[in-house]
Enzyme design. Structure first.
Site, PDB file in Angstrom:
ATOM      1  CB  SER A 276     -78.600 -16.385 -34.237  1.00  0.00           C
ATOM      2  OG  SER A 276     -78.994 -15.486 -35.251  1.00  0.00           O
ATOM      3  CG  HIS A 306     -77.920 -11.595 -32.317  1.00  0.00           C
ATOM      4  ND1 HIS A 306     -78.291 -10.924 -33.456  1.00  0.00           N
ATOM      5  CD2 HIS A 306     -77.942 -12.915 -32.658  1.00  0.00           C
ATOM      6  CE1 HIS A 306     -78.505 -11.794 -34.437  1.00  0.00           C
ATOM      7  NE2 HIS A 306     -78.316 -13.006 -33.976  1.00  0.00           N
ATOM      8  CG  HIS A 352     -76.862  -3.770 -38.934  1.00  0.00           C
ATOM      9  ND1 HIS A 352     -76.000  -4.466 -39.756  1.00  0.00           N
ATOM     10  CD2 HIS A 352     -77.820  -4.657 -38.548  1.00  0.00           C
ATOM     11  CE1 HIS A 352     -76.432  -5.702 -39.888  1.00  0.00           C
ATOM     12  NE2 HIS A 352     -77.533  -5.845 -39.167  1.00  0.00           N
ATOM     13  NE  ARG A 361     -83.293  -6.665 -41.016  1.00  0.00           N
ATOM     14  CZ  ARG A 361     -82.487  -7.199 -40.096  1.00  0.00           C
ATOM     15  NH1 ARG A 361     -82.643  -8.468 -39.736  1.00  0.00           N
ATOM     16  NH2 ARG A 361     -81.534  -6.468 -39.546  1.00  0.00           N
ATOM     17  CG  ASP A 407     -83.622  -5.476 -33.083  1.00  0.00           C
ATOM     18  OD1 ASP A 407     -84.384  -6.419 -33.334  1.00  0.00           O
ATOM     19  OD2 ASP A 407     -82.382  -5.593 -33.037  1.00  0.00           O
TER      20      ASP A 407
END
Length: 471
Positions: A276, A306, A352, A361, A407
């Site tokens: 993105s 993504h 990743h 995160r 995620d």
């Protein structure tokens, strides 16, 4: 995570930051701003300095090599290839993301919060990404008010969204809304009127703030349209960006508001090489305005490799519960993970493209869960997965990073507070990512970065080159 971890810890951090270099490209100075200067004024001062910095870098080091390009990089998605200038954040494979030099825990300590011990306000991170400086609470509050003023969405945007069937994926509706907003682009109008290249950043700044301000309104409209019988909820201009977004979605729980502040902050930026971010940078390099560039970025974010991954994680976790029950044992969980892998699928939320350790995160979301929802059954399942999956992926031997990414956790947190519609999750990601992308787009235009045009080759060219190199 608390805003301060004690006076001693804060003092040590402050001393370390002040002693380090004070360049804009890497925030190492604890610059708590006075409240007498707004965001745009800050940029007016900073841009000439950074233009000269880039000019000197080009003059002194234009031919300095940054590494070798291998065939594996060319056919492997350009992984490991250094080829972009992205000022707002930097990702280290071992350490994770740093926003203008600050880690996520440091941002949680230093950026203003809505309440003592609370999560950082997304407006504060936007200020940090744009200026490289930690804003004061007064400056963040002023920015919140400015975003409220800019947040009115024209009626034609809602009509464009309403023209789509309710069954359209929320990301399709979101991208449609962004494209409908594009007609108000100040950059496009200024370019058509012959604006000087030196001033490109100014309408880009206006478009970016308008876009960031209007996205939660558009995103919440889509959520209420699809899942809540079209009953939209108006904004509350007394609330900050994250809390107001939570309200417009239909969630007034203060803990959910805190989660939204954290969610938007940690999803905002992840350097420039992801799909993105790179897409927005690439499209904007053609001098497409921020709406067109961000719309393109959203289409990349909607891919399952993504941003759509956060949707896939919750669906997979719920499939575990459906088949094995909430009180699944460690052995049962191992069997289910192996079953997933042997069927040719991946365990969503693990691995990743750059990171080689647990995503920070993920870690900060886990800390949020331990503080606010320690007994949630799905959170406990996520914790068991953290104990089980990495060792299995390591045993499999086919992954470079067996650790969880962002995620792996976000969907379970949203689900706990009632936002259970997994198909919508990527829209939240999109709203968040606007903060990082738009920050960099402003700097792209301020620094006069050129059209992106890398060289491509054919397989025949690669074969011939390799033969010549072997001689």
């Amino acid at each position: 995570m608390s805003f301060f971890r004690g006076i001693t810890a804060f003092s040590r951090l402050r001393s370390r930051l002040i002693q380090s270099s004070n360049s804009l490209g890497s925030v190492r100075g604890l610059q708590l701003q006075s409240s007498d200067q707004d965001l745009r004024s800050q940029l007016v001062e900073l841009i000439p300095e950074q233009q000269e910095r880039l000019k000197k870098l080009k003059a002194d080091h234009a031919k300095t090599q940054l590494g070798n390009i291998t065939v594996d990089m060319v056919i492997g998605g350009m992984r490991g290839m250094t080829g972009l200038l992205w000022e707002t954040s930097l990702l280290d494979p071992e350490e994770g993301i740093r926003f203008r030099g600050l880690s996520i825990p440091e941002c949680q300590q230093l950026l203003p919060a809505a309440r003592p011990g609370g999560e950082p306000l997304p407006e504060g991170l936007f200020w940090l990404l744009l200026t490289g400086k930690v804003p004061s609470k007064e400056q963040v509050d002023a920015l919140s008010k400015e975003l409220h003023i800019r947040s009115t969405v024209p009626d034609h945007v809602y009509k464009a969204i309403d023209a789509l069937p309710l069954s359209a994926h929320p990301m399709t509706q979101f991208t449609t809304g962004v494209m409908a907003l594009q007609v108000q682009s100040q950059f496009q109008k200024a370019y058509e009127n012959g604006i000087s290249k030196a001033k490109f950043w100014e309408p880009t700044y206006e478009d970016s703030l308008n876009l960031i301000a209007q996205l939660p309104v558009v995103a919440s409209y889509i959520y209420r349209r699809v899942y809540k019988n079209g009953l939209a909820i108006s904004a509350d201009n007394s609330l900050d960006y994250g809390a107001n977004f939570s309200r417009m979605l239909g969630f007034d729980d203060p803990k959910m508001q805190e989660l939204m502040r954290l969610y938007v902050t940690i999803h905002s930026d992840h350097e420039g090489g992801n799909v993105s971010a790179h897409t927005a940078h690439l499209v904007a390099s053609a001098l497409s305005d921020p709406y067109l560039s961000f719309g393109a970025a959203l289409n990349g974010l909607a891919g399952p490799l993504h941003g759509l991954a956060n949707q896939e994680v919750l669906l997979w976790i719920k499939s575990v519960v459906e088949e094995c029950g909430e009180n699944i044992t460690t052995e049962q969980l191992k069997e289910y993970v192996w079953k997933t892998l042997k069927s040719g699928k991946v365990v969503p939320g693990y691995g990743h493209g750059v990171l080689r350790k647990t995503d920070p995160r993920y870690t900060c979301q886990r800390e949020f869960a331990l503080k606010h929802l320690p007994d949630d059954p799905l959170f406990q399942l996520v914790s068991k997965l953290y104990e089980v999956v990495p060792s299995i992926l390591t045993e499999l031997g086919k992954v470079k990073n067996p650790w969880p990414n962002v995620d792996a956790h976000s969907g379970v947190l949203l689900n706990h507070f009632g936002l259970t519609e997994a198909r919508y999750f990527t829209v939240l990601f999109g709203v968040s990512r606007s903060i990082g992308i738009c920050s960099q787009l402003i700097w792209d235009r301020a620094l006069g970065l050129p059209l992106e045009r890398p060289k491509s080759v054919t397989m025949a060219w690669l074969e011939n080159h390799c033969k010549k190199s072997a001689v």
